[in-house]
Design a protein around this motif. Sequence first.
Motif, PDB file in Angstrom:
ATOM      1  N   TYR A  73       1.328   6.153   8.662  1.00  0.00           N
ATOM      2  CA  TYR A  73       0.372   5.068   8.912  1.00  0.00           C
ATOM      3  C   TYR A  73       1.100   3.723   8.991  1.00  0.00           C
ATOM      4  O   TYR A  73       0.838   2.908   9.884  1.00  0.00           O
ATOM      5  CB  TYR A  73      -0.686   5.031   7.798  1.00  0.00           C
ATOM      6  N   LYS A  89      -2.434   9.973   5.218  1.00  0.00           N
ATOM      7  CA  LYS A  89      -2.628  10.003   3.757  1.00  0.00           C
ATOM      8  C   LYS A  89      -1.451  10.686   3.087  1.00  0.00           C
ATOM      9  O   LYS A  89      -0.945  11.701   3.598  1.00  0.00           O
ATOM     10  CB  LYS A  89      -3.918  10.763   3.432  1.00  0.00           C
ATOM     11  N   MET A  90      -1.051  10.172   1.936  1.00  0.00           N
ATOM     12  CA  MET A  90       0.137  10.689   1.247  1.00  0.00           C
ATOM     13  C   MET A  90      -0.011  12.152   0.863  1.00  0.00           C
ATOM     14  O   MET A  90       0.949  12.917   0.938  1.00  0.00           O
ATOM     15  CB  MET A  90       0.431   9.862  -0.018  1.00  0.00           C
ATOM     16  N   GLU A  91      -1.235  12.551   0.456  1.00  0.00           N
ATOM     17  CA  GLU A  91      -1.366  13.940  -0.016  1.00  0.00           C
ATOM     18  C   GLU A  91      -1.064  14.942   1.103  1.00  0.00           C
ATOM     19  O   GLU A  91      -0.580  16.039   0.846  1.00  0.00           O
ATOM     20  CB  GLU A  91      -2.740  14.207  -0.645  1.00  0.00           C
ATOM     21  N   ASN A  92      -1.323  14.547   2.364  1.00  0.00           N
ATOM     22  CA  ASN A  92      -1.010  15.447   3.474  1.00  0.00           C
ATOM     23  C   ASN A  92       0.410  15.231   3.991  1.00  0.00           C
ATOM     24  O   ASN A  92       1.046  16.161   4.464  1.00  0.00           O
ATOM     25  CB  ASN A  92      -2.007  15.239   4.618  1.00  0.00           C
ATOM     26  N   GLU A 127      -1.049   4.539  -1.333  1.00  0.00           N
ATOM     27  CA  GLU A 127      -2.384   4.513  -0.710  1.00  0.00           C
ATOM     28  C   GLU A 127      -2.327   4.909   0.764  1.00  0.00           C
ATOM     29  O   GLU A 127      -3.327   5.311   1.342  1.00  0.00           O
ATOM     30  CB  GLU A 127      -2.982   3.105  -0.829  1.00  0.00           C
ATOM     31  N   ILE A 128      -1.180   4.705   1.382  1.00  0.00           N
ATOM     32  CA  ILE A 128      -0.992   5.107   2.787  1.00  0.00           C
ATOM     33  C   ILE A 128       0.345   5.850   2.895  1.00  0.00           C
ATOM     34  O   ILE A 128       1.190   5.736   2.004  1.00  0.00           O
ATOM     35  CB  ILE A 128      -0.963   3.891   3.752  1.00  0.00           C
ATOM     36  N   SER A 129       0.501   6.582   3.974  1.00  0.00           N
ATOM     37  CA  SER A 129       1.769   7.303   4.182  1.00  0.00           C
ATOM     38  C   SER A 129       2.686   6.483   5.091  1.00  0.00           C
ATOM     39  O   SER A 129       2.225   5.559   5.777  1.00  0.00           O
ATOM     40  CB  SER A 129       1.488   8.653   4.823  1.00  0.00           C
ATOM     41  N   ARG A 188      -4.513  11.638  11.750  1.00  0.00           N
ATOM     42  CA  ARG A 188      -5.221  10.858  10.724  1.00  0.00           C
ATOM     43  C   ARG A 188      -5.020  11.477   9.334  1.00  0.00           C
ATOM     44  O   ARG A 188      -4.991  10.771   8.336  1.00  0.00           O
ATOM     45  CB  ARG A 188      -6.703  10.769  11.064  1.00  0.00           C
ATOM     46  N   LYS A 189      -4.901  12.806   9.301  1.00  0.00           N
ATOM     47  CA  LYS A 189      -4.604  13.452   8.010  1.00  0.00           C
ATOM     48  C   LYS A 189      -3.239  13.000   7.506  1.00  0.00           C
ATOM     49  O   LYS A 189      -3.043  12.780   6.320  1.00  0.00           O
ATOM     50  CB  LYS A 189      -4.617  14.979   8.170  1.00  0.00           C
ATOM     51  N   LYS A 197       0.837  -1.208   0.000  1.00  0.00           N
ATOM     52  CA  LYS A 197       0.000   0.000   0.000  1.00  0.00           C
ATOM     53  C   LYS A 197       0.868   1.253   0.000  1.00  0.00           C
ATOM     54  O   LYS A 197       0.538   2.255  -0.625  1.00  0.00           O
ATOM     55  CB  LYS A 197      -0.915   0.006   1.229  1.00  0.00           C
TER      56      LYS A 197
END
Lengths: 334, 158
Positions: free
Chosen positions: B67, B96-99, B62-64, B92-93, B57
């Motif tokens: 995570y 996610k990879m975008e954050n 899909e995950i940072s 939690r932000k 992932k």
Amino acid sequence: MKEIVFEHRMAAHCETGTVTALLNHGGLEITEPMVFGIASGIFFGYFESSNFSFPTFIVRNKPGSIRKNISKRLGVKFYEQKFHDPLKGERILNELISKEIPTAAQVDFYYMDYMPEYQRVHINVHFINVIGKNENTYLVSDSYYPKKTELKIGTLNKARFAGGFMAPKGFLFYPLSLPSEINFEKAIIRGIRKASYNMLKLPVPFVGIKGMRKFARNVKDWPKISRDIDHLSHEIMRINILLEDQGTGGAGFRYLYATFLQQAALKLNEESLKNMSKRMMLIGDSWRNISYFAAKAGKNRDLGPERLGELSDMINARADEEHQFFSDLARLVK
Amino acid sequence: MKEKDLYVDFKAQQAVYYVEKSDESYGPVVSGSFLSKYYLDDFYEKMNKQEQALREKLKAGEISPVYYYCIVREFGEGDLASRVGVSVRKLRKHFKMENFTKMKLSLLKKYADAFDIPVTNMFHLVMTRQEFTEKLRIVDSETKNPFFVISKIEAKGE
């Protein structure tokens, strides 16, 4: 190497082991079960909190309570200090070691790198005694480890100043003075009374017998909050770890408490307490059956509703049993 | 529990258990861990499967890494957030990879410290082939520069 003369002994639990070793070092002859019982160590609590990666339970009272209750009930005065500044925390510990004072430190268990890697998890409420130092390492006496061992200075500092839930904040303690006379009878009775109150009457829905019932209810829903069958298996098998392997003396401290009751019966010459100790030993055996059941079901991935229902029934049966037990025990020490 | 029913031969993990001895007195004895003796392979199998799934992932974005390490290290979200000094919502932000890509380097360092890894490991995973894992180890050495780490591959036992 600066090494304080200190007798290292393994113990069932880190906090009772640490306190017992320090009291013994100071000249007070007392056993680990007696410390546990007088400090009302027996407990149950079921927690669903974001501070844990999954719902969990504890089988002993709040970390730190052993020391506090021993202080109150035996009249032992402790030096206790937390630190905002890690440098100061390190300096004070070094000064205590140089004065040959064995000192207990609260640490994050993860950093105890002498333990097997698979056992090391982040728990901020582990206790060890620091009993020496050389240029690069501290000498520590950890109740969970068979012998005295070394820990790098930087590693102990990280462990003492890990942040997070119940952060240790560099906490140190050691007994400043021991009473010349101790009324053990009074201390034992107060310890039992408070333990019974905690198990039966604390007005919180997730502790004591109520906590066991909540655990029994909610364990059936664990599949809904697990990522997959392996995750569920891991968490179910952790029931065994929490009851047996995480320093409880077996059966979630129930065997340790049975031993306390037996020793208390001898000290107070009270036959009824001896009978209660036998009953507690049997309760311990029933908890141990739960440990084995959880380990086997987890290993076989046999975790359907039927099996979890069976586990739930077993926990509920323990709640019934302990409700009766602590009610009877409370009546004995009224 | 009777003393005779307890003993497990597992030297790597010893603990104190309280048992009923032959003279009916209760007291401590040292024994190996039952769970580790009989079920440790299963534990490692599960952990490896979980790590592989998370790594896939992570590779797919899909995950940072936050995570990934949070799960691998079995942190509670509240505990980890508190160690790093952010709210659970913010944590939690960062899952996610975008954050994750917008995070300040100083905050990334705090995460790395909480995970007890060099900050550089937030960007890459160093792995060896299976046949080398028993022979080699990677030793990360911190430097005075908190954002610069030297990793050495050494033979085990060196």
